[in-house]
Design a protein around this motif. Structure first.
Motif, short mmCIF file in Angstrom:
data_model
loop_
_atom_site.label_atom_id
_atom_site.label_comp_id
_atom_site.label_asym_id
_atom_site.label_seq_id
_atom_site.Cartn_x
_atom_site.Cartn_y
_atom_site.Cartn_z
N ALA A 314 -6.77 26.71 -35.84
CA ALA A 314 -7.18 27.55 -34.72
C ALA A 314 -8.24 28.57 -35.13
N ASN A 315 -8.31 28.89 -36.44
CA ASN A 315 -9.31 29.85 -36.93
C ASN A 315 -10.65 29.20 -37.21
N GLN A 316 -10.69 27.89 -37.10
CA GLN A 316 -11.94 27.16 -37.32
C GLN A 316 -12.48 26.70 -35.97
N PRO A 317 -13.58 27.27 -35.53
CA PRO A 317 -14.11 26.97 -34.18
C PRO A 317 -14.32 25.49 -33.93
N GLU A 318 -14.84 24.78 -34.90
CA GLU A 318 -15.13 23.35 -34.68
C GLU A 318 -13.83 22.56 -34.53
N GLN A 319 -12.84 22.79 -35.39
CA GLN A 319 -11.55 22.11 -35.28
C GLN A 319 -10.81 22.51 -34.00
N LEU A 320 -10.92 23.79 -33.64
CA LEU A 320 -10.28 24.26 -32.43
C LEU A 320 -10.84 23.55 -31.20
N TYR A 321 -12.18 23.40 -31.15
CA TYR A 321 -12.83 22.76 -30.01
C TYR A 321 -12.40 21.27 -29.90
N LYS A 322 -12.41 20.57 -31.03
CA LYS A 322 -12.02 19.16 -31.00
C LYS A 322 -10.57 18.99 -30.55
N SER A 323 -9.70 19.86 -31.06
CA SER A 323 -8.29 19.76 -30.69
C SER A 323 -8.08 20.04 -29.21
N LEU A 324 -8.71 21.09 -28.71
CA LEU A 324 -8.56 21.42 -27.30
C LEU A 324 -9.12 20.33 -26.40
N LYS A 325 -10.26 19.75 -26.81
CA LYS A 325 -10.85 18.69 -26.03
C LYS A 325 -9.94 17.46 -26.00
N SER A 326 -9.35 17.12 -27.13
CA SER A 326 -8.45 15.98 -27.20
C SER A 326 -7.19 16.22 -26.37
N MET A 327 -6.63 17.45 -26.48
CA MET A 327 -5.44 17.77 -25.70
C MET A 327 -5.74 17.76 -24.20
N HIS A 328 -6.93 18.19 -23.82
CA HIS A 328 -7.31 18.17 -22.42
C HIS A 328 -7.39 16.72 -21.91
N SER A 329 -7.98 15.85 -22.74
CA SER A 329 -8.09 14.43 -22.37
C SER A 329 -6.72 13.79 -22.23
N GLU A 330 -5.81 14.11 -23.17
CA GLU A 330 -4.47 13.53 -23.11
C GLU A 330 -3.67 14.08 -21.93
N SER A 331 -3.89 15.37 -21.62
CA SER A 331 -3.18 15.94 -20.48
C SER A 331 -3.66 15.33 -19.16
N GLU A 332 -4.97 15.05 -19.07
CA GLU A 332 -5.48 14.36 -17.87
C GLU A 332 -4.86 12.97 -17.74
N ARG A 333 -4.79 12.28 -18.87
CA ARG A 333 -4.18 10.95 -18.86
C ARG A 333 -2.71 11.02 -18.45
N LEU A 334 -2.01 12.04 -18.99
CA LEU A 334 -0.61 12.23 -18.64
C LEU A 334 -0.46 12.57 -17.16
N ASN A 335 -1.35 13.40 -16.66
CA ASN A 335 -1.30 13.79 -15.25
C ASN A 335 -1.53 12.58 -14.33
N LYS A 336 -2.52 11.74 -14.69
CA LYS A 336 -2.79 10.53 -13.90
C LYS A 336 -1.59 9.58 -13.92
N LEU A 337 -0.95 9.46 -15.07
CA LEU A 337 0.21 8.58 -15.19
C LEU A 337 1.36 9.07 -14.31
N VAL A 338 1.60 10.38 -14.34
CA VAL A 338 2.68 10.94 -13.54
C VAL A 338 2.38 10.76 -12.05
N HIS A 339 1.14 10.99 -11.64
CA HIS A 339 0.77 10.79 -10.23
C HIS A 339 0.95 9.33 -9.82
N ALA A 340 0.59 8.41 -10.72
CA ALA A 340 0.75 6.98 -10.40
C ALA A 340 2.23 6.63 -10.24
N LEU A 341 3.07 7.18 -11.12
CA LEU A 341 4.50 6.91 -11.00
C LEU A 341 5.08 7.49 -9.71
#
Length: 503
Positions: A314-341
């Protein structure tokens, strides 16, 4: 043990065999009793009539000269009658003036009955009217007349406390000249004894017939009910795990065969119902397993990135950005899956469609810019006939079109891909087809493309965020519209999805 149970059921009072046997024997006994009663009545009449006819013949066998002499004689003791009467018979003579005289009374005959004088006169009058005046009683003519004589005039009377059979026979000196009426009577007790003996013999024979009927009907009834016993044996072998067993339908008894056919039809429906239930349970099991797997993947990814951040990323800006971006992508995927169900659950429970009449070709024209953007460099052809009117829910049909188009985009080459959308009128409805030139679907996978979480190419679908629910959702929507959806494909031949909606 099973045979002992069958024997016990055979002799149980409430068994079908015993009921059929007892009721059949009861009907037979009632019929025999009725026959015996009718026989007694008819035989009583026949015996009395034959006895009366015999007594009449005895009277007619006496010469008319005897009766003429009797009519002119004042002393009956001088009259010598032929000795043809039995000891129990009485003989009396009644002249034209109604005088009653006993001619013969045996020691066993009892008292001689006497009727009213008017009854004797009525008998003479009836007989005189039936005999022609010019009739002569001599030679062959006399024999012919006797052969043609009327039935004897007899009646049953009570005299001296005993019942007697009484015969009245008019006698003539010559044709048309009556001398009087001869009366012969005898006790009916011997005749009744004969009737009782005949009745007892009939009852004995009836009991023997019932006994033979019982002995003969038992094995016959057991053999007759063999098809029913076979059905019982077959039914005992059928359970929820053995519904493939069927009852024999050619046993030679029409009713049993019809019953067997009805049971077989019921078993067929039960087997189909159990198969559908097993398939539903299997689908539910797969659905839960696949849904758990699909939900676990993005959650595991998000959990992993959170651990990375907690370890200092979290103290490394580049690693923080990649992690947040990946978590955002996975949360969107999770949200779409829940809506489909959630959507699938709603469609399964109570699909609410606001169907309105509209032109489906206009919907496709409105979606054309969006479809071309999704197609990218792929070639897109639209073959749309105008005025394709039907009833549909606009939002849900757009979702079906996007799901089918997105499926075609996923399975075609970005540069060489070719997708064709056609809208035609067919079979009293409207058919929407989405065709691509992708690798196609093998026969193994083609039967399951509309199953939930089913993916013929798992890695490729995951790459684009798919969970294998698009085609399942499309099928539920089309079914709620009263339409059908199907897929036609072959390996390396591309795939075509057809949606038919009623006009």
């Amino acid at each position: 043990m099973k045979q002992e149970g069958n024997e016990r059921s055979f002799f149980a009072f409430n068994s079908l065999r015993i009921q059929l046997l007892s009721r059949s024997l009861l009907i037979l006994a009632v019929l025999l009793a009725l026959i015996g009663l009718l026989q007694y009545v008819f035989m009583r009449e026949v015996i009395y009539r034959n006895k009366a006819s015999s007594m009449q013949s005895q009277i007619l066998s006496i010469s008319p000269d005897v009766w003429q002499h009797l009519g002119t004689s004042q002393e009956y003791g001088d009259l010598h009658l032929p000795r043809f009467l039995t000891p129990e018979e009485n003989l009396a003579f009644i002249d034209l003036q109604g005088n009653y005289s006993v001619l013969s009374s045996g020691p066993d005959s009892g008292s001689t009955p006497q009727l009213d004088a008017q009854e004797y006169l009525d008998v003479m009058q009836r007989i005189i009217m039936r005999n022609p005046v010019d009739q002569e009683f001599s030679g062959q003519e006399d024999l012919d007349v006797r052969k043609k004589r009327p039935w004897p005039n007899y009646k049953i009377v009570g005299a001296g406390g005993s019942e007697q059979l009484l015969v009245l026979q008019p006698v003539f000196a010559k044709p048309g000249q009556a001398l009087g009426v001869v009366q012969v009577s005898t006790f009916t007790a011997p005749l009744k004894e004969l009737l009782v003996r005949q009745l007892l013999i009939f009852l004995l024979l009836s009991l023997i017939a019932l006994l033979f009927g019982l002995l003969g009907f038992l094995p016959l009834l057991k053999r007759t009910l063999v098809p029913l016993s076979n059905m019982v044996d077959t039914a005992e072998q059928i359970d929820a795990g053995n519904l493939a067993r069927r009852f024999p339908t050619r046993q030679g008894q029409l009713e049993i065969d019809h019953l067997a056919e009805s049971f077989n039809g019921m078993l067929k429906r039960l087997e189909a119902s159990f198969a559908a239930e097993r398939e539903t349970q299997e689908q539910m099991r797969r659905f839960i397993a696949d849904a758990s797997h699909e939900l676990r993947t993005p959650l595991t990814s998000i959990h992993g990135f959170l651990e990375v951040l907690l370890r200092g990323a979290a103290n490394q800006p580049e690693q923080l950005y990649k992690s947040l971006k990946s978590m955002h992508s996975e949360s969107e995927r999770l949200n779409k899956l829940v809506h489909a169900l959630i959507l699938l659950a709603k469609l399964d429970r109570t699909p609410r469609m606001e169907l309105t009449e509209g032109a489906l070709d206009n919907v496709l024209r409105e979606m054309e810019p969006q479809l071309r953007i999704l197609a990218g460099s792929r070639k897109l052809d639209l073959d749309i006939e105008p005025n394709m009117k039907c009833r549909f829910d606009t939002d849900k049909i757009k979702q079906v079109i996007l799901n089918l188009f997105h499926n075609a985009v996923q399975h075609t080459d970005p540069e060489k891909g070719h997708i064709r959308i056609s809208l035609l009128r067919t079979d009293n409805g409207v058919q929407l087809s989405v065709q691509d030139n992708g690798p196609g679907i093998s026969a193994l996978h083609l039967a399951h493309v509309f199953d939930r979480f089913y993916r013929s190419d798992s890695s490729r679908t995951r790459k684009y965020g798919g969970a294998g629910l698009g085609l399942a959702i499309s099928k539920s929507i089309v079914t709620a519209h009263g339409g059908t959806i199907s897929a036609v494909s072959g390996e390396e031949e591309g795939a075509t999805f057809h949606v038919w909606l009623p006009a």
